[in-house]
Motif scaffolding. Sequence first.
Motif, short mmCIF file in Angstrom:
data_model
loop_
_atom_site.label_atom_id
_atom_site.label_comp_id
_atom_site.label_asym_id
_atom_site.label_seq_id
_atom_site.Cartn_x
_atom_site.Cartn_y
_atom_site.Cartn_z
N UNK A 1 14.04 -3.81 14.34
CA UNK A 1 14.12 -2.64 15.21
C UNK A 1 13.15 -2.79 16.38
N UNK A 2 13.60 -2.32 17.54
CA UNK A 2 12.77 -2.40 18.74
C UNK A 2 12.62 -1.01 19.35
N UNK A 3 11.47 -0.79 19.93
CA UNK A 3 11.25 0.48 20.60
C UNK A 3 11.61 0.30 22.07
N UNK A 4 12.41 1.24 22.58
CA UNK A 4 12.83 1.19 23.98
C UNK A 4 12.50 2.52 24.65
N UNK A 5 12.49 2.48 25.98
CA UNK A 5 12.28 3.70 26.75
C UNK A 5 13.65 4.17 27.23
N UNK A 6 13.97 5.42 26.91
CA UNK A 6 15.26 6.00 27.31
C UNK A 6 15.01 7.18 28.24
N UNK A 7 16.02 7.52 29.03
CA UNK A 7 15.94 8.63 29.98
C UNK A 7 16.84 9.75 29.48
N UNK A 8 16.32 10.98 29.45
CA UNK A 8 17.12 12.13 29.03
C UNK A 8 18.11 12.49 30.14
N UNK B 1 20.96 10.56 25.89
CA UNK B 1 19.96 9.69 26.53
C UNK B 1 20.65 8.41 27.00
N UNK B 2 19.98 7.71 27.93
CA UNK B 2 20.47 6.43 28.42
C UNK B 2 19.36 5.40 28.24
N UNK B 3 19.73 4.21 27.77
CA UNK B 3 18.76 3.14 27.56
C UNK B 3 19.41 1.80 27.86
N UNK B 4 18.58 0.79 27.95
CA UNK B 4 19.06 -0.56 28.25
C UNK B 4 18.92 -1.41 27.00
N UNK C 1 22.61 -4.51 29.08
CA UNK C 1 23.65 -3.49 29.27
C UNK C 1 23.02 -2.10 29.19
N UNK C 2 23.59 -1.17 29.93
CA UNK C 2 23.14 0.22 29.89
C UNK C 2 24.06 0.98 28.94
N UNK C 3 23.45 1.76 28.05
CA UNK C 3 24.22 2.52 27.07
C UNK C 3 23.75 3.96 27.05
N UNK C 4 24.63 4.85 26.58
CA UNK C 4 24.27 6.25 26.40
C UNK C 4 24.62 6.65 24.98
N UNK C 5 23.92 7.66 24.49
CA UNK C 5 24.17 8.17 23.16
C UNK C 5 23.32 9.40 22.90
N UNK C 6 23.47 9.95 21.71
CA UNK C 6 22.71 11.14 21.34
C UNK C 6 21.54 10.73 20.46
N UNK C 7 20.40 11.36 20.69
CA UNK C 7 19.20 11.06 19.92
C UNK C 7 18.39 12.33 19.72
#
Length: 197
Positions: free
Chosen positions: A68-75, A97-100, A105-111
């Motif tokens: 597992x990796x920690x990433x910075x996502x944007x709300x 949120x959106x993260x890379x 690749x850029x992805x979006x999802x719910x968190x």
Amino acid sequence: MAMRWGRRGTLRRRLWRWRRSPLRRTSDLIEAWLLLVAWGAGVLGGATAGTVAAVAADQGFEEDRSSRRQVVAVLLERAGESAPTHADVTTNAGATVRWTTPDGRTRTGRAAVPAHTPVGTHVRLWTSSRGDLVSQPPGRSDAVLRSSLTGAGAVMAAGGAVWGSARAVRALLDRHRTRQWALEWERADTQRGGASA
């Protein structure tokens, strides 16, 4: 005068199956060996099973943490305006949120993010090696606790299996002894002039 057994007398009573005696049957000696082997297998087998299970669980948790990796996502939306996705609804809420991903690749999802966080805020989330959102890995102390509980469960399972096997063999020995006693009583009754079966 009251008899005092003391520690030595108790030990002698418990070890009667090992001493030569005209009253000792073969099944008594088999039972003594069975109990000795069961205790040894229970202690050594349980300790080995517990250690192996704890080490395997710890390695699994370590692999899980390292994947597992920690990433910075944007709300992309205000966190408090959507239905919560986390069990702790008082401090977290669900948001898009959106993260890379690691491959760019850029992805979006719910968190689950802190409640009432405004749009555009950067939050830290955890992703798998493929870039999918995952929960935060257990901390080192949690992993040690879970590994210990897994090991303790394996010790109890191994001990229960050995104990159950020993009880089953003892039940067979008891059944054999009961049949043997019945035959001996029948012979004794016949020798004394009683009716034969």
